[in-house]
Design a protein around this motif. Sequence first.
Motif, PDB file in Angstrom:
ATOM      1  N   PHE A 177      43.620  24.589  42.789  1.00 27.95           N
ATOM      2  CA  PHE A 177      44.588  23.748  43.500  1.00 27.95           C
ATOM      3  C   PHE A 177      45.137  22.668  42.572  1.00 27.95           C
ATOM      4  O   PHE A 177      46.336  22.374  42.574  1.00 27.95           O
ATOM      5  CB  PHE A 177      43.921  23.106  44.724  1.00 27.95           C
ATOM      6  CG  PHE A 177      44.190  23.819  46.016  1.00 27.95           C
ATOM      7  CD1 PHE A 177      45.069  23.300  46.951  1.00 27.95           C
ATOM      8  CD2 PHE A 177      43.563  25.027  46.305  1.00 27.95           C
ATOM      9  CE1 PHE A 177      45.319  23.963  48.148  1.00 27.95           C
ATOM     10  CE2 PHE A 177      43.798  25.696  47.495  1.00 27.95           C
ATOM     11  CZ  PHE A 177      44.686  25.162  48.425  1.00 27.95           C
ATOM     12  N   GLY A 182      48.553  21.839  44.052  1.00 30.45           N
ATOM     13  CA  GLY A 182      48.149  21.514  45.408  1.00 30.45           C
ATOM     14  C   GLY A 182      47.254  20.292  45.450  1.00 30.45           C
ATOM     15  O   GLY A 182      47.041  19.621  44.433  1.00 30.45           O
ATOM     16  N   ALA A 239      47.716  26.683  46.909  1.00 25.91           N
ATOM     17  CA  ALA A 239      48.557  25.623  46.357  1.00 25.91           C
ATOM     18  C   ALA A 239      50.029  25.894  46.641  1.00 25.91           C
ATOM     19  O   ALA A 239      50.798  24.971  46.965  1.00 25.91           O
ATOM     20  CB  ALA A 239      48.313  25.499  44.849  1.00 25.91           C
ATOM     21  N   LYS A 243      52.478  23.554  49.011  1.00 31.12           N
ATOM     22  CA  LYS A 243      53.753  23.025  48.532  1.00 31.12           C
ATOM     23  C   LYS A 243      54.900  23.443  49.427  1.00 31.12           C
ATOM     24  O   LYS A 243      55.854  22.672  49.637  1.00 31.12           O
ATOM     25  CB  LYS A 243      53.992  23.475  47.087  1.00 31.12           C
ATOM     26  CG  LYS A 243      53.106  22.758  46.084  1.00 31.12           C
ATOM     27  CD  LYS A 243      53.583  22.897  44.659  1.00 31.12           C
ATOM     28  CE  LYS A 243      53.336  24.282  44.110  1.00 31.12           C
ATOM     29  NZ  LYS A 243      53.662  24.346  42.669  1.00 31.12           N
TER      30      LYS A 243
END
Length: 470
Positions: A177, A182, A239, A243
């Motif tokens: 991540f 992320g 991640a 987003k």
Amino acid sequence: MLDNKEIAKQVIEGVGGKDNIDSVAHCATRLRIMVKDKEQVDETEVENTEKVKGVFYNSGQYQIVFGTGTVNKIYNEVTGLGISGTSKGEMKKESKKQGNAFQRAIRTFGDVFVPIIPVLVATGLFMGLRGLLTQEQVLALFGVAPADINANFLLYTQVLTDTAFAFLPALVAWSAFRVFGGSPVIGIVLGLMLVNPALPNAYAVAGGDASPIFMLGFIPVVGYQGTVLPAFIAGYVGAKVEKRFRKVVPETLDLLISPFGTLLVMSVLSLFVIGPIFHSLEEVVLDVVVWLLSLPLGLAGILIGGLNQILVITGVHHIFNFLEIQLLANTGVNPYNAIITSSVAAQGGATLAVAIKSKSKKLKALAYPSALSAFLGITEPAIFGVNLRYIKPFIFGLVGGAAGGFLADILNLAATGMAVTVIPGTLLYLNDQILWYILSNLVAIGVAFGLTYLFGYSDKMREDIEGSNA
């Protein structure tokens, strides 16, 4: 003797001048210069600069080895001459834009796994110490029998040695991540979901003491203790999902909806799709590695020990961190470490031979610390600073690595951890393997040293190379 400012000027000139430099940074030992055009670099001029211990080009950076302490001073002088300084993190982002797709993928893979290696190293050292302290022969020196060890103390040592691997998916998902943009804390929670105690324990299922849960009647679901690939893929996808949520969710609702949505989507994907698929793939990869390591007659040791340092040159050796982690998580031991240790030690042996045989004070000043660095587990100064420059020492280092790897293989040496080799690596063999570990390293060093000293280097070679570069 030149002062550091003059050395900085020579370095700048050697890499093509100020106009060819985008930025400069440094780590503990190396000055890292991001150059615009590699062809403008006069590598010979840089190599012959005072205090330079080695040079090489990697990950979009021209890296100049100065050594601890010196590199800080040179960096200050370089930036003082008007060169833009930057952090290693910023330079890493810039370097990711360079190289082909495979090189960028390998760098990304390394970015995920390198931050978690220190805790795995610590765990391996704890395993080695526990193995030493619970040996019957060692306990006998203190008049203690294994049965006399306090059960609570053994439980404490188990906490030290088992925690990192029990929650390995959380570490991997956290790092993935972080690398892929992320929120790392979401990665941690997602990784912990993969090893939630409510799920059948993966080790218990493998041992026949538990059975998988079947979702929808056909999807087998288990805990993913000790797995790497499912957590890596889940971290990458998670991640991207996070987003996407943060892009479409209004700011006023972001704190509420984005983490909730990410964990909801990724818990379903991770447990029911990514986990089953990539855990199966992971087992195939592990089986292939185990098969290779089980080849008869020491063939695995010869192949891996002989070729490993070629991979170091290309920079793709970091991908094998994944395999070592998997070996430890699934089998509890790491035979790969014992073999590659020989390849590292052998390059140090070859460099030591050059240092002893050469009459050049400058080469000795470069080769001796480079050999020591290799014996401490870091071969780049030895490879790029000495062995590759004269070719034969590097080749004989590969031969020594194959010899030591062969011996380590037929002796069935296996580490309790990973990521440390040669002298520091002894801590991973503090059991009945320690003498054999030392022997395999001495064989690797001895073969590489002997061949290099007899056939691999002469000062005439150095003079011819320096003359051709003049």
